[in-house]
Design an enzyme around this catalytic site. Structure first.
Site, short mmCIF file in Angstrom:
data_model
loop_
_atom_site.label_atom_id
_atom_site.label_comp_id
_atom_site.label_asym_id
_atom_site.label_seq_id
_atom_site.Cartn_x
_atom_site.Cartn_y
_atom_site.Cartn_z
N ASP A 10 9.69 6.07 15.04
CA ASP A 10 9.55 7.50 14.77
C ASP A 10 9.94 8.24 16.05
OD1 ASP A 10 8.84 10.01 14.05
OD2 ASP A 10 6.67 9.65 13.94
N ASP A 18 10.47 12.10 17.57
CA ASP A 18 10.24 13.52 17.27
C ASP A 18 10.82 14.40 18.36
OD1 ASP A 18 9.06 13.66 14.85
OD2 ASP A 18 7.02 13.40 15.61
N GLU A 41 0.82 -1.20 0.00
CA GLU A 41 0.00 0.00 0.00
C GLU A 41 0.86 1.26 0.00
OE1 GLU A 41 -2.51 0.75 3.41
OE2 GLU A 41 -3.07 2.71 2.62
#
Lengths: 555, 465
Positions: B134, B136, B70
């Protein structure tokens, strides 16, 4: 695994579990070092007779059920006692069950008699274990509830066994059945040991545990993907994707894997249940397998009505006082004092009375007189007689209804004014004590029964009451149907009466009688099975009785 | 399954209208995107990576593998177009150039082509997906003194750099992963893609376990960070991380963030110390003339930290010597623990856990352009992550297009199909090759060969139904 009928002799072409054999690793002889434990990764692949199929399944089922009951009764017992009990049960049920049909038939009992565990009898044990497990899988895969029970029992058995293994046995077992757990070689272990101990200390494990791990020096490494919980909590040393697991920590992991394997096998089987029974098996094997789960494993008491054929309306209250379980006794009492019973109670009692051999005419007479004078006899005939006749299969669709067993009765719920259901569940403690006291139950046993009932073990509570009323030693299993309680009660009293009559040797006979009562359940099941005839292919496909009553020894 | 399409979702065809509309600063970037995708985006490299060898002529290569992956396009105006899938590299390139998405996200490989998902119902399931992380800088706002929110600069980059080093080392030495790609996310953080076959096949539960393994920081409570370790003795993995952290702490984080300069910051940090007396002693020492003088010459935070460290260690030796039995183990434990607790609470990687836990979580693709900053999501080499400059060192669409124009006017003979080789994009692609693609090709071959072995074994099995 193929099942053939001995009567026919030919191959039946039934391969219920062959398709699960996709792993392709048929266990080699070398893998059978440990006879009593297996991960059951591949099903058996031999031909067996229908009788053996059933016999093995019932033997294992007896072990599982009695083990479950034992654990419920003795919740404080340690692993050691549980294990002794398990071995004892295995000895009782599993030994020699299949000898009749195998070539080693002559050799096995002889070897067992000598007390030598020859390789052939060990192999036999492995084979029986494997086959019986897979047959029960067939029987217990059908509903979520059955699967849950079966998995729980099998896992408990596995855990018990696995816990008793020493280091070398663990290693051998894992090498054979769970090669994904690799023992850490000594050289590598020396290198990682300081870090392993550091991990344990960082998790604040006890000094003893750390010292034990340092001494034991048996560690396994397994891919970190297999121990996500240990990884999540940082409770393990990880190196290069391998988790280093101590022998202490290993058992729960292996049990979890065992559980996962069986659960998956069962749900796969459930999905294929339809396909696995081709049309020709629908009549022969399917009913057999399906009925396995419904069996009480105790003798079938349907012969009771003819055996003690003295039941009539006149002596019903007398019998009730002496032989009825509390649930029926309670209904009899309520009926007599209120001159009425509501529908649930009428059904529960009436079917029971029918089962113990009260003829229909007597039943009508009994109910009519009990309902009077509150309900005049013509009103009774109008309102209630039909129902009684219906229960006897004389009205409506003319089904011969059987009496409720405990599972059904325990499940009944009722409002105020209802007296049916299981009194151990429905009555409060004070009323329960009073009711048991009226049955002249032993004081100590009353307390035992009340506490069992409090814990939700109603059938065990009933068994305690039985022991208290009849002054017999502990029974191995709980009561599974009111009819069983009645039949056991009649038998014990008959034996005592018979023993009392000749007067001589009365005490010895009495003790003997109660001993027989204790082992009645299992003995009857095993005895009954041996008399069973193989069912012919194309038979009616109805549930067959679990077995006849064992022949009563002549007195 | 639909989880990321927060705002608006059109499955197949969005508006497709990517023309300029309004006067936002993002327009510049957006209007440059057609040229970026035409000349600068390394389509081939992306496709080669995501095909994992299934684009080869190998007998076991699954030619539908790429087609089950996808992609999610974010078109102008925050229109999410999920469940995009492409037959091969050429089809992907064509679609990207035609739609010019502001952002491309990569999702999992499903059991079927995501465009046919309605045909398969419950059988449509994610099967494979890189293990992703991830991190941040916004999660460090309580630590950062240089800025907050979307801010990033050379002063807070050391926090990212040490996070990359710790997670990278852990993934390699503890979990045994080899193919790990680090990417600067384009604004204020980093992404990590673990591409080993075993990592791609992890279940959600296993992904959670890996994420939890790295989750030491458990949020804030009463003004101090909660840290997930209990005793004074650290887990070897945590111990190694703490060592890395303490080096980085002194070398870069402390001086760059000036954590021991002003009063409130100092007090917050001193709250981690177990004894009031110790805090008083340290405060006095900090105020003493000798230290103050040193502070004028050297970095004040560093000097203060060294004083603090020395005091804690001194107190520790004193406590140990105080009684023969080794002192009060509780006191010793909390003293041993407090220094590590301070560095871990401030600088240990703070993961966005949800991204890692689920197989079907989308994550922005490398080489995307951040719509606000125009910065390209370039791969990072963990070995030189300290030198990375998130401000000036990252190519932007504008700078790359400028380089392209310069190269064209200079008449450089760049390959016609890959004009980016004449720009700084070439460096980024080289990092991508060095850190990921080069190593991956051997593993891809192994994986395919493994499939051959399984296929042969299955073929030999005589299944008797």
């Amino acid at each position: 695994m193929q099942v053939i009928t001995s009567s026919k002799g030919g191959l039946a072409g039934f391969t219920p579990v062959a398709e699960l054999n996709a792993t392709g690793n048929v266990p080699k002889n070398g893998d059978r070092m440990l006879t009593d434990l297996s991960m059951y990764t591949s099903p058996p692949s031999e031909n067996i007779t229908l009788e053996e199929f059933e016999r093995l399944a019932l033997a294992r089922l007896s072990v599982l059920k009695e083990m479950e009951a034992y654990k419920l009764r003795h919740s404080t017992k340690g692993e050691k006692e549980l294990l002794d009990k398990l071995n004892q049960l295995k000895q009782k049920h599993m030994k020699g069950v299949s000898t009749a049909s195998t070539s080693s038939a002559a050799a096995a009992p002889a070897a067992a008699a000598l007390g030598a565990s020859s390789s052939s009898s060990r192999e036999e044990e492995v084979r029986n274990d494997l086959i019986s497990h897979y047959v029960l899988r067939l029987a217990y895969c059908r509903t979520a509830e059955l699967r849950k029970w079966f998995v729980a029992q099998e896992c408990d058995m596995f855990r018990l066994k696995f816990g008793t293994y020493n280091a070398a046995e663990h290693e051998a077992f894992l090498a054979a059945h769970a090669p994904q757990y690799r023992p850490v070689p000594a050289g590598e272990l020396d290198e990682v040991m300081p870090e392993i101990l550091q991990v344990m200390k960082s998790n604040l494990e006890s000094k003893e545990a750390v010292a034990r791990a340092a001494l034991d020096k048996r560690f396994y490494k397994v891919s970190f993907t297999r121990v996500p919980e240990l990884v999540s909590q940082r409770r393990v040393l990880l190196r290069g994707g391998w988790a280093y697991v101590s022998r202490d920590a290993l058992a729960p992991l292996v049990v979890a894997e065992f559980r996962a394997g069986i659960s998956k096998g069962l749900s796969d089987m459930a999905r294929r249940w339809r396909q696995m029974f081709p049309a020709e098996e629908e009549q022969r094997l399917q009913p057999l397998v399906a009925s396995l789960t419904n069996r009480s494993l105790l003798a079938d008491y349907s012969g009771v009505s003819t055996k003690y054929g003295d039941v009539s309306a006149a002596n019903l209250h007398q019998l009730a006082a002496r032989h009825f379980p509390l649930c029926m006794n309670h209904l009899m009492g309520a009926l007599h004092s209120e001159r009425h019973l509501r529908h649930g109670g009428r059904q529960q009692l009436s079917l029971f009375l029918k089962a113990i051999g009260l003829p229909m005419e007597e039943a009508l007479m009994f109910w009519r007189s009990e309902f009077a004078p509150r309900t005049p006899s013509d009103a009774f005939d109008k309102q209630y007689a039909y129902n009684i006749r219906h229960n006897y299969g004389r009205e409506g669709k003319r089904t011969d209804y059987t009496a409720h067993n405990c599972t059904t009765i325990v499940g009944f719920s009722g409002g105020a004014g209802d007296h049916h259901g299981c009194p151990y569940r429905r009555l409060d403690e004070a009323s329960l004590r009073a009711a048991l006291g009226r049955m002249r139950c032993d004081e100590r046993k009353i307390e035992e029964a009340v506490s069992k009932a409090r814990d939700g073990h109603y059938q065990l509570a009933c068994a305690s009451a039985f022991e208290g009323v009849h002054r017999v030693p502990e029974m191995d299993v709980g009561i599974s149907a009111p009819l069983q309680y009645y039949a056991e009660s009649r038998r014990i009293c008959a034996e005592r009466d018979a023993a009392a009559a000749p007067a001589a040797g009365g005490t010895a006979e009495g003790a003997d009688g109660s001993g027989a009562a204790a082992s009645a359940g299992a003995g009857a099941a095993a005895g009954g099975e041996q008399q069973q005839q193989p069912q012919q292919p194309g038979g009616r496909g109805v549930k067959r009785p679990a077995g006849a009553l064992p022949a009563q020894p002549p007195r | 399954m639909a989880d990321v399409n927060k705002r608006q979702r059109t499955d197949q065809d969005g508006t497709g209208d990517v023309g300029p509309s309004g006067a936002e600063p993002s327009i510049d970037v957006q209007s440059a995107m057609p040229r970026y995708y035409a000349k600068l985006f390394p389509h081939k490299h992306m496709a080669k990576w995501l095909a994992y060898g299934n684009d080869s002529k190998h007998a076991q290569a699954d030619s539908h593998y790429f087609n089950r992956r996808e992609f999610c396009f974010t078109l102008n105006g925050d229109i999410f177009v999920r469940y995009q899938a492409f037959k091969d590299a050429a089809a992907m390139q064509e679609a990207i150039q035609r739609r010019c998405p502001a952002k491309i996200d990569i999702g999992p490989v499903y059991s079927a082509n995501p465009q046919d998902r309605h045909k398969f119902g419950a059988a449509f399931q994610p099967l494979e997906r890189e293990l992703v992380f991830d991190i941040d800088l916004t999660d460090y706002d309580d630590v950062r003194t240089c800025g907050s929110g979307g801010h990033i600069c050379a002063k807070c980059w050391p926090l990212m750099a040490v996070a990359v080093k710790i997670i990278d080392a852990g993934l390699r030495s503890e979990f045994g992963f080899k193919h790990i790609l680090w990417v600067y996310s384009g604004r204020r953080g980093v992404h990590c893609w673990v591409c080993d076959p075993s990592a791609r096949q992890l279940s959600d539960e296993q992904r959670s376990s890996v994420a939890n393994w790295f989750a030491l920081y458990k949020g804030h409570e009463e003004g101090r960070a909660k840290v997930a370790f209990m005793g004074a003795i650290l887990h070897p993995a945590v111990g190694r991380a703490a060592e890395t952290l303490r080096t980085a702490w002194k070398e870069s984080i402390l001086p760059a963030q000036r954590l021991l300069e002003d009063g409130p910051k100092c007090d917050a940090l001193l709250r981690y110390l177990p004894e009031e007396g110790l805090v008083e002693v340290i405060k006095k020492k900090w105020a003493s003339r000798a230290v103050a003088a040193r502070c004028e010459r050297e970095d004040i935070s560093l000097v203060r930290w060294e004083v603090l460290e020395a005091e804690v260690n001194g107190r520790l030796t004193e406590e140990k010597a105080r009684s023969k039995g080794g002192g009060n183990y509780k006191v010793i434990g909390s003293l041993e623990r407090c220094l590590n607790e301070i560095v871990i609470a401030h600088a240990y990687p703070r993961l966005d856990m949800e991204v890692s836990k689920k197989m079907n979580h989308l994550l922005k693709a490398p080489f995307c352009v951040h719509p606000k900053t125009g910065k390209v999501c370039v791969p990072l080499d963990p070995d030189t992550v300290d030198e990375f400059d998130p401000e000036g060192g990252v190519p932007t669409v504008a700078s790359l297009l400028g380089e392209l124009a310069t190269a064209a006017s200079a008449g450089a003979t760049a390959a016609a199909d890959e004009p980016w080789r004449a720009t700084r994009m070439a460096d980024a692609v080289r990092t991508f090759e060095r850190c990921l693609l080069d190593g991956l090709s051997a593993t891809n071959k192994e994986e395919l060969a493994g499939r051959t072995r399984v296929a042969v074994a299955v073929g030999q099995m005589n299944l008797d139904f």
